[in-house]
Enzyme design. Structure first.
Site, PDB file in Angstrom:
ATOM      1  CG  ASP A  64      38.446  40.643  44.203  1.00  0.00           C
ATOM      2  OD1 ASP A  64      39.343  41.381  44.648  1.00  0.00           O
ATOM      3  OD2 ASP A  64      37.261  40.750  44.529  1.00  0.00           O
ATOM      4  CG  ASP A 264      40.965  44.863  46.146  1.00  0.00           C
ATOM      5  OD1 ASP A 264      40.907  43.828  45.459  1.00  0.00           O
ATOM      6  OD2 ASP A 264      39.968  45.560  46.396  1.00  0.00           O
TER       7      ASP A 264
END
Ligand code: NAG
Ligand code: NAG
Ligand code: NAG
Length: 430
Positions: A64, A264
């Site tokens: 992440d 992201d």
């Protein structure tokens, strides 16, 4: 469809200072490479195996770059843990106290709220998909192996999560937690950099066929062929923000400009704000008019799907019907980030092609445009926090990218361990 994007309000936040690099002096630090497992569809996430604790135990962590805090499901004891590949981590008097600067960095606003200096540090992270993790900050050893074979075991802070939530409609990812690779202080990368272990550079290469690689350090950054864009200084706080872009479909302008773009890897799909999404869907529909492809509203895999006269087996069957989608960054000399059909379509289990760009306004992302895993397919994506820039280069992510410096002399020095055995064998044999 997971999205690890963290909501921080207000989303637009002007930073007055600049991030500075703690280790610009470390000229030739070796890198660390992980084998990535997973895919966009049907799995919905990518993870790496990280060995943590003493003795080290393996954990699967979801990649992440959209959040800072690494956390593991944790037996503290666990009030709400989801089924996971490994037993929950057991903390061992290794709590981070609320006086630690890292504790402040996981709170918003970044203030300490200590009643007594030895209090534990509680955290809670909430993601855009309404998932969350609640727990305590702890620290423990991470067993990491450089590509030159040397093992390091730095002590890093992470979250021991004893209460996890996911949106009812969603399957929780089958992982032990999240690997936070954002740019904040709590990020694993920033911690490794401050300890002098690696440069503050992380890169991922996610294959459209599934799996890929994750790199800490800059050894794997090609010396040419990378398109660089400065990280925007007017940041969306704590996110990898590239500035504002214009949307083009098939090389033609959509008339939609000024779209704030964030990278992201914690988001499975890409999300456009309503105005860009509406324009994109109508432009794609227009382009498909008269072609042998029709709406497949009955397929609920994703909101927009198309069927052919017979089921599609792979993206190869449809890619010639679709145009590339491009983001053009006017402030950065019109640098372009191009998404070919592999980077925005999936083929569902019903054999339809579905649009992997979703309406961010529907999930509350407002004007932010999140570029997620699907759009990173077969590109090396480099987040260079040392030089404050983000780069991308075409890559075959089923293969290890070329090494920038001294490749031949490394041969024979490779000592694969559990977490990177395949990749290093391939690399050492090359
Ligand atoms: C491997 O790289 C690390 C970091 O650059 C360095 O500290 C270590 O001495 C190197 N080991 C070998 C065997 O060269
Ligand atoms: C995207 O979401 C917004 C907000 O919910 C909605 O108004 C808009 O119609 C949606 N766009 C499409 C094409 O569905
Ligand atoms: C990528 O590399 C893999 C493994 O070497 C190879 O099988 C595959 O054909 C390559 N793909 C492309 C598009 O070159």
């Amino acid at each position: 469809m997971h999205s690890r994007f963290i909501f921080i309000l207000p989303l637009f936040f002007l930073l007055t200072g600049c991030y500075s690099s703690a280790t610009s002096g470390h000229q030739s630090l070796s890198s660390i490479v992980f084998l990535v497992t997973g895919n966009v569809y049907p799995t919905g996430y990518y993870y790496v195996t990280v060995n943590i604790g003493n003795p080290p135990k393996p954990y699967w962590l979801d990649l992440d770059t959209g959040s800072d805090l690494t956390w593991l499901q944790c037996d503290a004891p666990c009030t709400k843990c989801f089924p996971a590949p490994h037993k929950p981590y057991k903390p061992n008097k290794n709590l981070v106290t609320c006086m630690d600067p890292l504790c402040a960095s996981v709170h918003w606003p970044e203030t300490l709220n200590c009643e007594s200096p030895n209090d534990q540090c509680d955290y809670e992270v909430q993601y855009a998909d309404h998932g969350s993790s609640l727990g305590l900050l702890v620290n423990d050893r991470f067993r990491l192996k450089y590509t030159n074979g040397t093992v390091v075991e730095p002590r890093l802070a992470f979250g021991c999560g004893y209460d996890q939530e996911v949106e009812a409609s969603m399957n929780p990812p089958y992982t032990d937690g999240v690997l936070g690779l954002g740019l904040g202080k709590a990020s694993i990368l920033r911690q490794l950099n401050e300890l002098g272990v690696t440069k503050n550079v992380v890169a991922h290469c996610l294959s459209a066929q599934g799996d890929g690689h994750l790199f800490f350090g800059d050894e794997f950054v090609p010396s040419s062929g990378v398109t660089w864009i400065p990280m925007s200084t007017t940041k969306i706080e704590k996110h990898y923000y590239l500035g504002a872009a214009e949307l083009l479909v098939g090389g033609k302008t959509s008339g939609i400009k000024g779209l704030p773009i964030v990278f992201d890897s914690g988001s499975t799909y890409t999300y456009f704000s309503a105005k860009a999404y509406n324009a994109l869907v109508s432009l794609l529909m227009n382009d498909l008019r008269g072609k042998q492809i029709y709406d497949a509203n009955e397929d609920k895999t994703l909101p927009v799907c198309w069927k052919g006269s017979k089921p599609f087996k792979s993206i190869q069957d449809v890619k010639n019907l679709f145009n590339p989608i491009t983001l053009s960054f006017a402030k950065s000399k019109n640098v372009r980030f191009q998404m070919d059909p592999e980077a925005y379509l999936i083929v569902s289990k019903y054999g339809n092609a579905c649009l992997g760009i979703l309406n961010g306004s529907e999930v509350g992302l407002e004007s932010v445009n999140l570029i997620g895993d699907i759009s990173f397919h077969d590109k090396l994506i480099i987040y260079d926090n040392d030089k404050q820039r983000i780069g991308w280069a075409p890559a075959n992510c089923s293969k290890l990218p070329n090494i920038n410096n001294g490749a031949p002399e490394r041969r024979g020095r490779c000592k694969p361990d559990e977490s990177n055995v395949d990749i290093l064998q391939a690399y050492c044999a090359a």
